[in-house]
Design a protein around this motif. Structure first.
Motif, PDB file in Angstrom:
ATOM      1  N   ILE A 125      -3.482   6.193  -2.479  1.00 56.20           N
ATOM      2  CA  ILE A 125      -4.315   6.393  -1.113  1.00 56.20           C
ATOM      3  C   ILE A 125      -5.520   7.557  -0.982  1.00 56.20           C
ATOM      4  O   ILE A 125      -6.673   6.652  -0.363  1.00 56.20           O
ATOM      5  CB  ILE A 125      -3.188   7.000  -0.165  1.00 56.20           C
ATOM      6  CG1 ILE A 125      -2.162   5.824   0.416  1.00 56.20           C
ATOM      7  CG2 ILE A 125      -3.910   7.010   1.204  1.00 56.20           C
ATOM      8  CD1 ILE A 125      -1.249   6.426   0.975  1.00 56.20           C
ATOM      9  N   GLN A 128      -8.552   5.578  -2.432  1.00 53.73           N
ATOM     10  CA  GLN A 128      -9.198   4.208  -1.427  1.00 53.73           C
ATOM     11  C   GLN A 128     -10.755   4.347  -0.964  1.00 53.73           C
ATOM     12  O   GLN A 128     -10.834   5.550  -0.478  1.00 53.73           O
ATOM     13  CB  GLN A 128      -8.462   3.569  -0.029  1.00 53.73           C
ATOM     14  CG  GLN A 128      -6.970   3.988  -0.595  1.00 53.73           C
ATOM     15  CD  GLN A 128      -6.558   3.545   0.466  1.00 53.73           C
ATOM     16  OE1 GLN A 128      -6.665   4.238   1.679  1.00 53.73           O
ATOM     17  NE2 GLN A 128      -5.171   2.737   1.019  1.00 53.73           N
ATOM     18  N   THR A 219      -4.152  -0.936  -3.077  1.00 54.24           N
ATOM     19  CA  THR A 219      -2.737   0.249  -3.094  1.00 54.24           C
ATOM     20  C   THR A 219      -1.565   0.291  -3.374  1.00 54.24           C
ATOM     21  O   THR A 219      -1.432   1.612  -4.625  1.00 54.24           O
ATOM     22  CB  THR A 219      -3.032   1.324  -1.562  1.00 54.24           C
ATOM     23  OG1 THR A 219      -4.599   1.276  -1.510  1.00 54.24           O
ATOM     24  CG2 THR A 219      -2.240   2.677  -1.600  1.00 54.24           C
TER      25      THR A 219
END
Length: 300
Positions: A125, A128, A219
């Protein structure tokens, strides 16, 4: 508490390249590689632990420290990549000369599988839509903020406790360089971490993760590749990988996700591994235009 287990790696096993993807480059507060082996701090179902893997006369010696030592040592062969099944790879790799050559060159590299979801999901995460340097800087800051000393003889911190992360307001993450969008995705994942950890396999985990707002196929693939050792997980939506695959397998300097998946289809079952082999071989598409700039969201 200390537990020890001796493991027998396959012929030509490459220890360092197999376990190094579990750590953030240069410095990871939760693990390290040094002359005496590989160290990884873990939150196990039985409590905190630090796992140590070291070469010894052709074998691997796994030593666990802390309340979760037994769980960590039982999982040590997976963490080292020794449960990775590559028996079907040579036949698939033979479908393209470059892949066949890379598969032979890096035949000793195995995919690790930690069996722990949240640490890897948190890192994915944070990675990203930003540069690696930005993501790794944020990861280190988050780990230090939530850091609890890991058991054992080395100075490591345990991965952040999902419950502690879930109870933390957004503004705490802002000085770590994490904007609201990624923070919200991280908080949602932390809130359901127990359910994610309980998933039976990579497919179920992928479905549960991608049902959460802010978590897409990229992800999910980045997570299951190392939490479950999934060799078929392809990071759809990556900035570089479609171009690399198109260039390496078809001589095309640019590629889309759709073209990447088309070219990888003959290697189904090991599509993610093929992408890893290209990276291990240092293969990339020609670069055009400026690089993505480094930013600091903490200053916004």
């Amino acid at each position: 508490m200390t537990e020890t287990r001796r493991l027998s790696p396959p012929e030509r096993y490459a220890f360092g390249p197999s376990v190094r993807p579990l750590l953030v480059p240069k410095h990871d507060p939760c693990g390290l590689v040094r002359q005496d082996g590989f160290w990884l701090a873990m939150r196990t179902p039985e409590g905190p632990a630090t796992l140590h893997l070291a070469r010894s006369a052709g074998d691997l010696v796994a030593t666990g420290h802390g309340p979760g030592a037994r769980w960590a040592v039982d999982r040590a062969d997976a963490v080292a990549g020794l449960r990775d099944d590559v028996s079907g790879l040579p036949a698939l790799a033979a479908r393209h000369p470059l892949v066949a050559r890379l598969a032979k060159t890096f035949s000793g590299v195995r995919l690790p599988a930690t069996g722990r979801v949240f640490p890897r999901l948190m890192r994915a995460i944070l990675e990203q839509k930003v540069t690696g340097k930005e993501a790794h800087r944020s990861y280190r800051a988050v780990c230090r903020h939530f850091g609890e000393p890991a058991p054992g003889p080395v100075e490591l911190v345990l991965p952040p406790d999902p419950a502690a992360v879930a109870a933390t307001p957004y503004w705490v993450f802002h000085p770590f360089g994490v904007e609201q969008r990624r923070t919200q995705a991280l908080l949602r994942a932390a809130q359901v971490a127990d359910r994610l950890e309980a998933c039976a396999d990579a497919a179920e985990l992928t479905a549960r993760m991608t049902a959460l707002p802010g978590i897409g196929p990229w992800t999910a693939a980045e997570t299951v590749r190392l939490s479950h050792g999934d060799p078929d997980a392809v990071s759809v939506g990556d900035f570089h990988i479609p171009n690399t695959v198109a260039y390496a397998l078809a001589g095309e300097v640019r590629g889309t996700d759709e073209r990447m998946l088309e070219l990888l289809e003959p290697f189904r079952g090991h599509r993610g591994r093929v992408c890893d082999l290209l990276a291990l071989g240092g293969i990339s598409a020609p670069k055009f235009g400026p690089r993505m700039p480094l930013r600091s969201f903490s200053r916004f």
